[in-house]
Design an enzyme around this catalytic site. Structure first.
Site, PDB file in Angstrom:
ATOM      1  N   ASP A  99      37.092  37.661  33.185  1.00  0.00           N
ATOM      2  CA  ASP A  99      36.032  37.681  34.192  1.00  0.00           C
ATOM      3  C   ASP A  99      34.935  38.594  33.652  1.00  0.00           C
ATOM      4  O   ASP A  99      35.092  39.809  33.631  1.00  0.00           O
ATOM      5  CB  ASP A  99      36.591  38.205  35.522  1.00  0.00           C
ATOM      6  CG  ASP A  99      35.506  38.339  36.596  1.00  0.00           C
ATOM      7  OD1 ASP A  99      34.327  38.056  36.320  1.00  0.00           O
ATOM      8  OD2 ASP A  99      35.860  38.733  37.734  1.00  0.00           O
ATOM      9  N   TRP A 122      38.076  43.319  41.929  1.00  0.00           N
ATOM     10  CA  TRP A 122      37.943  41.922  41.509  1.00  0.00           C
ATOM     11  C   TRP A 122      39.163  41.473  40.718  1.00  0.00           C
ATOM     12  O   TRP A 122      39.662  40.364  40.903  1.00  0.00           O
ATOM     13  CB  TRP A 122      36.654  41.703  40.715  1.00  0.00           C
ATOM     14  CG  TRP A 122      35.421  42.001  41.517  1.00  0.00           C
ATOM     15  CD1 TRP A 122      34.475  42.934  41.237  1.00  0.00           C
ATOM     16  CD2 TRP A 122      35.007  41.374  42.744  1.00  0.00           C
ATOM     17  NE1 TRP A 122      33.493  42.923  42.208  1.00  0.00           N
ATOM     18  CE2 TRP A 122      33.803  41.978  43.137  1.00  0.00           C
ATOM     19  CE3 TRP A 122      35.536  40.359  43.546  1.00  0.00           C
ATOM     20  CZ2 TRP A 122      33.109  41.609  44.292  1.00  0.00           C
ATOM     21  CZ3 TRP A 122      34.862  39.989  44.692  1.00  0.00           C
ATOM     22  CH2 TRP A 122      33.661  40.613  45.051  1.00  0.00           C
ATOM     23  N   LYS A 170      24.787  38.326  38.548  1.00  0.00           N
ATOM     24  CA  LYS A 170      24.835  39.695  38.021  1.00  0.00           C
ATOM     25  C   LYS A 170      23.984  39.874  36.763  1.00  0.00           C
ATOM     26  O   LYS A 170      23.452  40.928  36.542  1.00  0.00           O
ATOM     27  CB  LYS A 170      26.276  40.112  37.742  1.00  0.00           C
ATOM     28  CG  LYS A 170      27.213  39.945  38.934  1.00  0.00           C
ATOM     29  CD  LYS A 170      27.315  41.180  39.799  1.00  0.00           C
ATOM     30  CE  LYS A 170      28.043  40.931  41.118  1.00  0.00           C
ATOM     31  NZ  LYS A 170      29.391  40.388  40.986  1.00  0.00           N
TER      32      LYS A 170
HETATM   33  C1  LIG Z   1      30.643  40.081  41.846  1.00  0.00           C
HETATM   34  C2  LIG Z   1      31.895  39.891  41.098  1.00  0.00           C
HETATM   35  C3  LIG Z   1      32.834  38.897  41.458  1.00  0.00           C
HETATM   36  C4  LIG Z   1      32.651  38.014  42.675  1.00  0.00           C
HETATM   37  O1  LIG Z   1      31.661  37.108  42.432  1.00  0.00           O
HETATM   38  P1  LIG Z   1      31.280  35.959  43.495  1.00  0.00           P
HETATM   39  O2  LIG Z   1      30.363  35.125  42.670  1.00  0.00           O
HETATM   40  O3  LIG Z   1      30.635  36.629  44.646  1.00  0.00           O
HETATM   41  O4  LIG Z   1      32.530  35.256  43.869  1.00  0.00           O
HETATM   42  C5  LIG Z   1      33.947  38.754  40.669  1.00  0.00           C
HETATM   43  N1  LIG Z   1      34.167  39.525  39.596  1.00  0.00           N
HETATM   44  C6  LIG Z   1      33.300  40.495  39.224  1.00  0.00           C
HETATM   45  C7  LIG Z   1      33.591  41.324  38.033  1.00  0.00           C
HETATM   46  C8  LIG Z   1      32.144  40.703  39.967  1.00  0.00           C
HETATM   47  O5  LIG Z   1      31.265  41.661  39.602  1.00  0.00           O
END
Ligand SMILES: *Cc1c(COP(=O)(O)O)cnc(C)c1O
Length: 354
Positions: free
Chosen positions: A167, A100, A191
C-alpha cells in the site's frame, strides 16, 4: 494568495495542474465539450486512460516488465479486500504498522488465514518493526510503505521470495525505489497524484489467476486488465487530473528530481523540530516519514499562540490526526519548499515569544 496546504489527503496538487483541470472541465481537447460530459469510450478519453496507464509504469521504471497499471474505484480501502480476494488462497502475512495496515489485515481475514509478522501497536505505531521473519508458506506479504497517520515510513523493504504487496497510497512517486521488488502496488490518487476517485493499481500479471474461488467481475484484476481499465465507467476527472500530475512530475525530471526536493523539505522541518526546544517529534528518528511529519508541542500552554500564529501565516491543514494528536504537516510532491519555510518561520516566532 493560495494557502500553504499541508493537508494529509485529499491534498495539495500543483497549481498548473489545477488550472489545466479547470480549463478541461469547461472545454476539453478544444472540442467545446466538458471533460466530465463526454463518453469515456470517446477517442479523447481513451487516449487519456492509455497515457495515464503508460506514464505510471514509465515513472516507476516498470515498463515491459510484466506489469499492468489500472485506475480503479473504491479507494485504497477496496484494495484491502481486492488484494485478498484475488491472491489469498490459504494464508497471507501482514506487517502491522498503523491504522491502514491494520485495516488491510482485517479485510484479509475474511478470505483466509493471516499472520501478523510484527506490529508496532505497543508504542502507538511510532516506529517500523524490524528483524521479523516472513513465513515462506504464505501467498503474499503485505506492507504499508508510509503510515500517513503516524508519520513513519519504511526505508527498506525485506528481501523475500513470496510476492510482496505494498500500500503506497501516501508516498508513491515521492522517492526512488526498485519498484520491481513489488508484485502489486496500490495507491489512492488523493495523496500524491490527483483528486479522490481513482486508485492506481500496478500488478505483475503472472501473479493473477491462481486462486480457486470465483471472483466477481468488478473485483477481478484480470477482468480490469482485459478491458484496459475500462470495465465500467472510470472516474474520468480523477484519472485525467492524475495524468496531468504525472506529466508535471515527468517534465520536472521524474521521481529522482522530486525525491531530492522532498528530502530538502523533510530536512528543513525535522531539523527545526529537533532544534527548537518547544517541539518534539512523534516518530522514531530512523523511521521518520518524508511525507507526513508528526510532532507535538512540549508544553500545551503554547497551543493557542501557536495555532493563532500558523493560521495568520496562511498555513492550513496541520492539525494532527485524532489517534496521535499534536500536529501533522503533510508534504506531498506538490508542496513547495517555501511553504515548509513558512511553517519553520512560525515555529521560530513561537520560540521568540515563549
Ligand atoms: C488514505 C490512505 C488509505 C485509505 O485510502 P482511501 O482511498 O480513502 O480508501 C489507505 N492507506 C493509506 C496508506 C492511506 O494513506
Amino acid at each position: 494568495m493560495k494557502k500553504h496546504n499541508f493537508s494529509a489527503g485529499p491534498c495539495i496538487l500543483p497549481t498548473s495542474v489545477i488550472e489545466k483541470a479547470a480549463a478541461a472541465v469547461l472545454n476539453f481537447n478544444d472540442d467545446h465539450l466538458s471533460l466530465i460530459e463526454i463518453s469515456h469510450r470517446s477517442k479523447p478519453f481513451v487516449d487519456v486512460m492509455e497515457k495515464a496507464r503508460k506514464l505510471a509504469l514509465e515513472l516507476l521504471g516498470l515498463e515491459n516488465k510484466g506489469y499492468q497499471a489500472l485506475y480503479l474505484q473504491g479507494g485504497a480501502s477496496l484494495q484491502f479486500l481486492m488484494v485478498a480476494y484475488n491472491l489469498l488462497e490459504k494464508k497471507a502475512a501482514y506487517l502491522n504498522t498503523g491504522t491502514w495496515a491494520n485495516n488491510a489485515l482485517k479485510e484479509a481475514k475474511i478470505f483466509g488465514e493471516t499472520v501478523e509478522v510484527a506490529s508496532s501497536k505497543d508504542l502507538n505505531y511510532s516506529y517500523i518493526p524490524k528483524n521479523y521473519t516472513i513465513p515462506t508458506d504464505v501467498d503474499y506479504f503485505h506492507v504499508t510503505s508510509n503510515n500517513t497517520i503516524f508519520g513513519t515510513q519504511m526505508k527498506e523493504f525485506p528481501a523475500t521470495n513470496v510476492p510482496l504487496i505494498c500500500d503506497m497510497s501516501s508516498d508513491i512517486f515521492s522517492r526512488q525505489l526498485d519498484f520491481s521488488k513489488f508484485d502489486l502496488i496500490y495507491a489512492g490518487a488523493q495523496k500524491n497524484m490527483g483528486p479522490a476517485g481513482a486508485t492506481l493499481v500496478v500488478v505483475k500479471e503472472e501473479l493473477l489467476g491462481k486462486v480457486s474461488r470465483a471472483i466477481p467481475s468488478i473485483l477481478d484484476y484480470k477482468v480490469h486488465i482485459s478491458k484496459e481499465s475500462m470495465f465500467n465507467t472510470p472516474p474520468v476527472f480523477s484519472v485525467y487530473v492524475s495524468l496531468l500530475t504525472l506529466e508535471w512530475l515527468r517534465d520536472l525530471g521524474g521521481i529522482s528530481f522530486i525525491e531530492n526536493v522532498n528530502n530538502q523539505k523533510a530536512k528543513l522541518l525535522y531539523d527545526e523540530i529537533d532544534r527548537n526546544p518547544l517541539f518534539v517529534g512523534f516518530a522514531a528518528k530512523e523511521d521518520r516519514s518524508n511525507m507526513n511529519v508528526t510532532f507535538n508541542l512540549v508544553d500545551e500552554k503554547f497551543k493557542t499562540t501557536f495555532d493563532t500564529l500558523w493560521k495568520e501565516a496562511n498555513i492550513s491543514g496541520i492539525n494532527g490526526h485524532r489517534s496521535v494528536g499534536g500536529y501533522r504537516a503533510s508534504m506531498y510532491n506538490a508542496l513547495p519548499l517555501y511553504s515548509v519555510q513558512a511553517l519553520v518561520d512560525v515555529m521560530q516566532e513561537l520560540e521568540r515569544r515563549s
